[in-house]
Write an enzyme that holds these catalytic residues in place. Structure first.
Site, PDB file in Angstrom:
ATOM      1  N   ASN A 157      -1.667  -9.897 -12.164  1.00  0.00           N
ATOM      2  CA  ASN A 157      -2.652  -8.812 -12.272  1.00  0.00           C
ATOM      3  C   ASN A 157      -3.765  -9.127 -13.271  1.00  0.00           C
ATOM      4  O   ASN A 157      -4.923  -8.786 -13.046  1.00  0.00           O
ATOM      5  CB  ASN A 157      -1.960  -7.495 -12.651  1.00  0.00           C
ATOM      6  CG  ASN A 157      -1.338  -6.832 -11.436  1.00  0.00           C
ATOM      7  OD1 ASN A 157      -1.564  -7.239 -10.298  1.00  0.00           O
ATOM      8  ND2 ASN A 157      -0.528  -5.797 -11.675  1.00  0.00           N
TER       9      ASN A 157
ATOM     10  N   ARG B  52      -3.651  -8.686  -1.252  1.00  0.00           N
ATOM     11  CA  ARG B  52      -2.718  -8.109  -2.223  1.00  0.00           C
ATOM     12  C   ARG B  52      -1.991  -6.966  -1.524  1.00  0.00           C
ATOM     13  O   ARG B  52      -2.604  -6.210  -0.767  1.00  0.00           O
ATOM     14  CB  ARG B  52      -3.449  -7.552  -3.453  1.00  0.00           C
ATOM     15  CG  ARG B  52      -4.392  -8.500  -4.170  1.00  0.00           C
ATOM     16  CD  ARG B  52      -3.721  -9.687  -4.782  1.00  0.00           C
ATOM     17  NE  ARG B  52      -2.627  -9.327  -5.667  1.00  0.00           N
ATOM     18  CZ  ARG B  52      -1.566 -10.111  -5.865  1.00  0.00           C
ATOM     19  NH1 ARG B  52      -1.445 -11.264  -5.250  1.00  0.00           N
ATOM     20  NH2 ARG B  52      -0.622  -9.733  -6.684  1.00  0.00           N
TER      21      ARG B  52
ATOM     22  N   GLU C 151       4.299 -10.593 -11.624  1.00  0.00           N
ATOM     23  CA  GLU C 151       3.387  -9.527 -11.184  1.00  0.00           C
ATOM     24  C   GLU C 151       2.373  -9.188 -12.279  1.00  0.00           C
ATOM     25  O   GLU C 151       1.171  -9.085 -12.027  1.00  0.00           O
ATOM     26  CB  GLU C 151       4.172  -8.256 -10.840  1.00  0.00           C
ATOM     27  CG  GLU C 151       5.201  -8.387  -9.733  1.00  0.00           C
ATOM     28  CD  GLU C 151       4.605  -8.670  -8.361  1.00  0.00           C
ATOM     29  OE1 GLU C 151       3.376  -8.600  -8.210  1.00  0.00           O
ATOM     30  OE2 GLU C 151       5.387  -8.983  -7.440  1.00  0.00           O
TER      31      GLU C 151
HETATM   32  N1  LIG Z   1      -4.297  -5.955 -15.719  1.00  0.00           N
HETATM   33  C1  LIG Z   1      -5.066  -5.202 -14.879  1.00  0.00           C
HETATM   34  N2  LIG Z   1      -6.386  -5.034 -15.129  1.00  0.00           N
HETATM   35  C2  LIG Z   1      -7.161  -4.280 -14.326  1.00  0.00           C
HETATM   36  N3  LIG Z   1      -6.705  -3.656 -13.217  1.00  0.00           N
HETATM   37  C3  LIG Z   1      -5.404  -3.771 -12.898  1.00  0.00           C
HETATM   38  C4  LIG Z   1      -4.520  -4.543 -13.711  1.00  0.00           C
HETATM   39  N4  LIG Z   1      -3.294  -4.466 -13.157  1.00  0.00           N
HETATM   40  C5  LIG Z   1      -3.402  -3.694 -12.079  1.00  0.00           C
HETATM   41  N5  LIG Z   1      -4.659  -3.258 -11.906  1.00  0.00           N
HETATM   42  C6  LIG Z   1      -5.151  -2.336 -10.850  1.00  0.00           C
HETATM   43  O1  LIG Z   1      -4.036  -1.687 -10.273  1.00  0.00           O
HETATM   44  C7  LIG Z   1      -3.976  -1.945  -8.865  1.00  0.00           C
HETATM   45  C8  LIG Z   1      -2.562  -1.985  -8.376  1.00  0.00           C
HETATM   46  O2  LIG Z   1      -1.877  -3.084  -8.941  1.00  0.00           O
HETATM   47  P1  LIG Z   1      -0.575  -3.645  -8.256  1.00  0.00           P
HETATM   48  O3  LIG Z   1       0.402  -2.534  -8.006  1.00  0.00           O
HETATM   49  O4  LIG Z   1      -0.051  -4.778  -9.104  1.00  0.00           O
HETATM   50  O5  LIG Z   1      -1.024  -4.188  -6.837  1.00  0.00           O
HETATM   51  P2  LIG Z   1      -1.979  -5.439  -6.440  1.00  0.00           P
HETATM   52  O6  LIG Z   1      -2.006  -6.418  -7.571  1.00  0.00           O
HETATM   53  O7  LIG Z   1      -1.327  -5.998  -5.235  1.00  0.00           O
HETATM   54  O8  LIG Z   1      -3.333  -4.860  -6.169  1.00  0.00           O
HETATM   55  C9  LIG Z   1      -4.762  -3.220  -8.675  1.00  0.00           C
HETATM   56  O9  LIG Z   1      -5.257  -3.353  -7.377  1.00  0.00           O
HETATM   57  C10 LIG Z   1      -5.865  -3.070  -9.719  1.00  0.00           C
HETATM   58  O10 LIG Z   1      -6.906  -2.220  -9.260  1.00  0.00           O
END
Ligand SMILES: Nc1ncnc2c1ncn2[C@@H]1O[C@H](COP(=O)(O)OP(=O)(O)O)[C@@H](O)[C@H]1O
Ligand SMILES: Nc1ncnc2c1ncn2[C@@H]1O[C@H](COP(=O)(O)OP(=O)(O)O)[C@@H](O)[C@H]1O
Lengths: 147, 109, 147, 109
Positions: free
Chosen positions: A52, A105, A48
């Site tokens: 991301n 996502r 995960e």
């Molecule tokens: N490493 C990252 N850099 C920038 N934004 C991130 C990062 N990780 C997560 N996000 C933000 O947080 C949101 C939620 O992440 P997550 O719970 O993993 O769900 P998903 O990846 O399915 O969108 C993402 O849609 C994104 O906007």
């Protein structure tokens, strides 16, 4: 402690590295003699965090993902860092089902990390990048001495 | 990663093989959606028996197929999920939308 | 090229990391769709180079081993570097059966690297450390498209 | 890594299981040498059938046991080496000192 160990690695934000990084971390964690379920939890959470970086932090570009991993007193710590776009509102980002992506996502990456690991810490600066630190305690089991 | 598609009457079964993550989900999605387009099933069965790993990208995959088949008034069943896979699915509340069956061995526990 | 990729990693010179590093490099090389024999050659050569850092470079101490790996035009390059004692006479060190160790070393580490990889380059400065660069071309095989 | 030791009359067979490198060789060596000390065999058989990986540390291991058994006027045979293992052994010229037999399947090739 005999089992203290650490490594660090840098990979490119290519989607084929999702499976590479989770298998590296799980190979490293094997020295703690985890259960099948513990290993699978770790692999899933790492997948995960790395995904991301690829999907959100470096959307439409290729950047570097930095992984730091250590084992101490039977706790595995995995730090996954990017120098990507950063997260404006961390609390909101961590809410289950919240996603900024339209690409199928589920918005459950952080929820998986939270429920599969013992702790998660997220630090982020917009325009600078994000660091996710995951910890999991691996229960010590009886006999099985590793060679 | 591979997808084996079997069609029997109105039922389309997609057997997923290997690891499901963001990298492989794209390919799986294309295969299944093409088969739905072609066969217009009233029931889509996603068989996870031979899936060895899945992260939340797999939830996105199931939800996406649910939307696709629902808009054609079809149904979606998920079968054969091993404990690790089931654990991820449960987290998502997927079972409120989709019929979930664990793999037979596990279901007996 | 689609399959261009690279990673770097740092591990401690603990003997349990011998198997860890060779499995990481072989997991990375898998994207080139190598044969069983090619993967086994790579694992063996990497194991030799990493073991040398542990046994010779950092004898009786724990230091860091730096691994750089890339894939380009179907060639896998693995660079293994230490900041250990260095090698005085590289030519002599590379001779089959030459060893400075009394600990049941066969003196065949370099011979294995030479015969299992396409090329090896060794650079060393006494008191500063050693860098071993290994290259292997992986033959392109027909169908097998990887997902 | 594990070593199964079987003694039949004057013959001591050590079945090696898993990966042989510098890290595991130390343990294997101790196990085998203790068994030689105890049983004084005239023939030591090292069975590599279940060895899945070996680097040159394995050559050191075989050579060391060769020295040990030779000084007691015993003999050493190596059996069951798979292609990857055999490749490392051949590099060492081990076959000039020790009777080497590949695993049966491979020998037929
Ligand atoms: N490493 C990252 N850099 C920038 N934004 C991130 C990062 N990780 C997560 N996000 C933000 O947080 C949101 C939620 O992440 P997550 O719970 O993993 O769900 P998903 O990846 O399915 O969108 C993402 O849609 C994104 O906007
Ligand atoms: N990374 C290194 N640092 C210092 N010395 C080294 C290193 N690698 C090899 N050597 C020297 O070269 C010799 C030969 O190495 P090798 O052919 O791998 O055989 P072995 O490891 O069995 O001694 C070693 O005994 C050691 O003296």
């Amino acid at each position: 402690m005999k089992s203290e160990n650490s490594f660090s690695m840098t990979v490119l934000s290519k989607s084929s590295n999702e499976s590479f990084v989770r298998s590296v971390v799980s190979a490293f964690a094997l020295s703690l003699d985890p259960t099948v379920e513990e290993i699978s939890d770790i692999k899933t959470a790492v997948s995960e965090a790395v995904t991301n970086c690829i999907v959100h932090a470096y959307k439409d570009t290729i950047g570097k993902i930095y992984i730091n991993c250590d084992i101490k007193d039977n706790v595995l710590t995995v730090k996954i860092r990017d120098r990507g776009i950063g997260i404006e509102n961390i609390e909101q980002a961590m809410e289950p089902l919240f996603t900024t992506s339209d690409d199928e996502r589920a918005g459950l990456g952080f929820a998986v990390m939270q429920s599969f690991m013992d702790s998660i810490r997220v630090r982020s600066v917009v325009g600078k990048g994000t660091t996710v630190t995951l910890k999991k305690h691996i229960s010590v089991r009886y006999a099985t001495k590793k060679q | 990663m591979a997808v084996d598609i079997v069609v029997k009457g109105e039922v389309l079964t997609a057997r997923l093989v290997g690891e499901i993550d963001h990298h492989t989900a794209y390919y799986i999605r294309k295969e299944i959606d093409a088969a739905i387009e072609l066969n217009m099933p009233s029931l889509l069965i996603l068989d996870f028996e031979r899936v060895t790993f899945m992260d939340s990208s797999g939830i996105g995959l199931v939800m996406g197929r649910y939307k696709n088949i629902s808009k054609r008034c079809g149904e979606l069943h998920v079968v054969g999920a091993k404990p690790q896979i089931y654990k991820v699915m449960k987290l998502s509340g997927l079972e409120r939308l989709v019929k979930l069956e664990m793999c037979s061995q596990e279901a007996k526990k």
